[in-house]
Scaffold this active site. Structure first.
Site, short mmCIF file in Angstrom:
data_model
loop_
_atom_site.label_atom_id
_atom_site.label_comp_id
_atom_site.label_asym_id
_atom_site.label_seq_id
_atom_site.Cartn_x
_atom_site.Cartn_y
_atom_site.Cartn_z
N LYS A 116 -1.58 -0.05 -25.14
CA LYS A 116 -1.96 -0.16 -26.55
C LYS A 116 -0.67 -0.14 -27.38
O LYS A 116 0.13 -1.07 -27.24
CB LYS A 116 -2.93 0.97 -26.91
CG LYS A 116 -4.23 0.89 -26.08
CD LYS A 116 -5.26 1.89 -26.51
CE LYS A 116 -6.58 1.69 -25.81
NZ LYS A 116 -6.80 2.53 -24.64
N THR A 123 -3.36 5.63 -21.99
CA THR A 123 -3.24 4.32 -21.39
C THR A 123 -1.84 3.82 -21.73
O THR A 123 -1.12 4.46 -22.52
CB THR A 123 -4.28 3.32 -21.94
OG1 THR A 123 -4.21 3.35 -23.36
CG2 THR A 123 -5.68 3.68 -21.49
N ASP A 158 -5.74 13.09 -25.51
CA ASP A 158 -5.80 11.70 -25.04
C ASP A 158 -5.14 10.87 -26.14
O ASP A 158 -5.73 10.63 -27.19
CB ASP A 158 -7.26 11.30 -24.84
CG ASP A 158 -7.42 9.86 -24.39
OD1 ASP A 158 -6.46 9.08 -24.56
OD2 ASP A 158 -8.51 9.52 -23.90
N GLU A 192 -0.60 4.81 -0.58
CA GLU A 192 -1.39 6.01 -0.83
C GLU A 192 -0.54 7.26 -0.69
O GLU A 192 0.24 7.38 0.26
CB GLU A 192 -2.56 6.12 0.16
CG GLU A 192 -3.84 5.55 -0.40
CD GLU A 192 -4.30 4.35 0.37
OE1 GLU A 192 -3.41 3.61 0.84
OE2 GLU A 192 -5.52 4.16 0.49
N TYR A 252 0.85 -1.20 0.00
CA TYR A 252 0.00 0.00 0.00
C TYR A 252 0.87 1.24 0.00
O TYR A 252 1.83 1.32 0.77
CB TYR A 252 -0.91 0.02 1.24
CG TYR A 252 -2.35 -0.27 0.87
CD1 TYR A 252 -2.98 0.52 -0.07
CD2 TYR A 252 -3.05 -1.32 1.45
CE1 TYR A 252 -4.30 0.27 -0.44
CE2 TYR A 252 -4.36 -1.57 1.09
CZ TYR A 252 -4.98 -0.78 0.15
OH TYR A 252 -6.26 -1.03 -0.21
N1 DSN Z 1 -11.39 0.34 -25.11
C1 DSN Z 1 -10.43 1.20 -25.73
C2 DSN Z 1 -10.29 0.92 -27.18
O1 DSN Z 1 -10.50 -0.22 -27.56
O2 DSN Z 1 -9.99 1.80 -27.95
C3 DSN Z 1 -10.71 2.61 -25.48
O3 DSN Z 1 -10.95 2.79 -24.13
#
Ligand code: DSN
Length: 442
Positions: free
Chosen positions: A226, A223, A197, A54, A52
């Site tokens: 990807k 994110t 984004d 925080e 943990y």
């Molecule tokens: N789920 C993602 C995508 O497939 O592009 C976006 O959040």
């Protein structure tokens, strides 16, 4: 590998083995997925999961974080270097909480915000009706033109009319370069925060195969799983331009992630794995990878076009493309997704610009090259894959989606039963497996 898991929990072990087989024998072409390295997976499966922490480095609510602080600081430094920004927060659990933190940092409840319309390839968290971002903020969507490109005249017109507090750029299903510079000018003109984004294109940006938003926007969210090829996770960067607009923006973002937002203790095993992915992403090999993703996408798109399929905007400049199936009828995405799945090619049904059907039964499929490029495939393989996809399209083109709900259920049931015994689909599946056997996943 997994020597403990197989003994402790054979059911979970077997399911992981089954998923490994599925991925090994099929082509993963959902453009938001990838195959992470063993090094990333080792960090993700490490003892750091147990702690943990925080708070932030040197400001924790729990003891025992001497090592964790070093981990998080190292990853923060790598994120700043990778994106060329003076501030980074690496704690977001994923993209949606990262984006929510941006709202909390930049807006007051009820403020106006702008983002790309969901069915035009935008993201839920950029103000889609069903999402919290439209519940707590007044969302004004902008759209694509009929040719499938962003309508920047509309973006400017709406921004001048509504004077939003925050504008999002970036998308989940847009095959063209995002014009960050133009967005930057519009945001400056109306005094809005501009957040990019870059979840889909983060790896391309680091590799240099997509323009970086850093000089033009105030905030970058992403994110990490990807094109960046890390574990599932999220990050928020504040740019020099962001700090010039608001010197407190970095602290505001940090507070919005924790304690003001939706998160509790940071997932330090995930943060460490993000660090590994960032290290990998700053190598010459990754640069080559990022460029190959785009070359492969272009090669695949031109083969699909040559085979008579239609693509939104007529092609691609990044890692993804959307096949517009309206020449076969509206709402055909479900048939194409499931038929390709049966052939061992994983894609996702997706809306197209000016979608004539619905998000549940959209008229396109979205596919991309990040994961198959990780396996080492190149332009020659893209040509073959384009051929497979075109053959599957032949199998579904005479189908239609009934308007009536009950008829639709029966029709889909029959379609699925026929699919399982379709010899042409089986033949493609065999060829997909043969291709995959020469290109192992990491
Ligand atoms: N789920 C993602 C995508 O497939 O592009 C976006 O959040």
């Amino acid at each position: 590998m997994n020597q403990f898991l197989s003994k402790t929990d054979p059911e979970i072990y077997d399911l992981i083995e089954a998923e490994t087989k599925r991925r090994r024998e099929g082509l993963e072409m959902i453009p938001s997925e990838n195959h992470t390295s063993r090094a990333v997976l080792e960090a993700l499966g490490s003892i750091l999961s147990d702690k943990y922490a925080e708070g932030y480095p040197n400001k924790r609510y729990y003891g025992g974080n001497q090592v964790i602080d070093r981990v998080e600081n190292l990853v923060i430094e790598r994120a700043k270097r990778a994106f060329g920004t003076p501030h980074a927060n690496v704690q977001p659990y994923s993209g949606s909480p990262a984006n929510f933190a941006v709202y909390l940092a930049a807006c007051e409840n009820g403020d106006k915000v702008m983002g790309q319309n969901l069915t035009d390839g935008g993201h839920l968290t950029h103000g889609a009706k069903v999402n919290a971002s439209a519940r707590f903020f007044q969302s004004i969507p902008y759209h694509l033109k009929e040719d499938g490109y962003l309508d920047m005249e509309e973006v400017r017109k709406l921004a001048l009319e509504h004077k939003p507090k925050l504008i999002w750029c970036g998308a989940t299903a847009y095959p063209r370069e995002i014009p960050f510079e133009e967005f930057g000018k519009i945001a400056d003109e109306v005094g809005a925060y501009l957040a990019a984004d870059v979840a889909h294109i983060a790896g391309l940006i680091i590799a240099g195969s997509h323009k970086s938003p850093a000089p033009f926007v105030h905030i970058i969210t992403t994110t990490t799983h990807k094109t960046l090829r890390g574990p599932r996770g999220g990050m928020i960067m504040v740019t020099e331009k962001g700090l010039q607009k608001d010197p407190e923006l970095g602290q505001k973002i940090d507070r919005a992630v924790f304690p003001a937002g939706v998160q509790g203790g940071p997932h330090e095993h995930q943060i460490a794995a993000i660090g590994v992915a960032l290290k990998e992403a700053m190598t010459p090999e990754f640069k080559e990878y990022g460029h190959q993703i785009v070359k492969n996408a272009k090669a695949l798109a031109s083969e699909l076009l040559a085979q008579g399929l239609k693509l939104t905007s007529g092609g691609t400049e990044n890692h993804l493309m959307v096949i517009d199936l309206t020449p076969f009828g509206k709402g055909m995405g479900v048939f194409m997704e499931e038929a390709l799945d049966e052939a061992g090619i994983t894609v996702n049904k997706n809306t197209i610009p000016q979608e004539p059907s619905s998000p549940f039964y959209p008229s396109g499929v979205r596919l991309g090259t990040p994961a198959i490029t990780t396996r080492g495939m190149k332009e020659g393989e893209m040509k073959r894959i384009g051929g497979f996809i075109a053959r599957i399209a032949q199998e579904i083109k005479t189908l239609h989606l009934p308007e009536d709900k009950e008829q639709r259920i029966l029709y889909l049931k029959e379609f699925r039963a026929n699919l399982a015994s379709n010899v042409n689909v089986k033949e493609v599946r065999k060829e997909v497996q043969e291709l995959c056997s020469s290109f192992p996943i990491p």
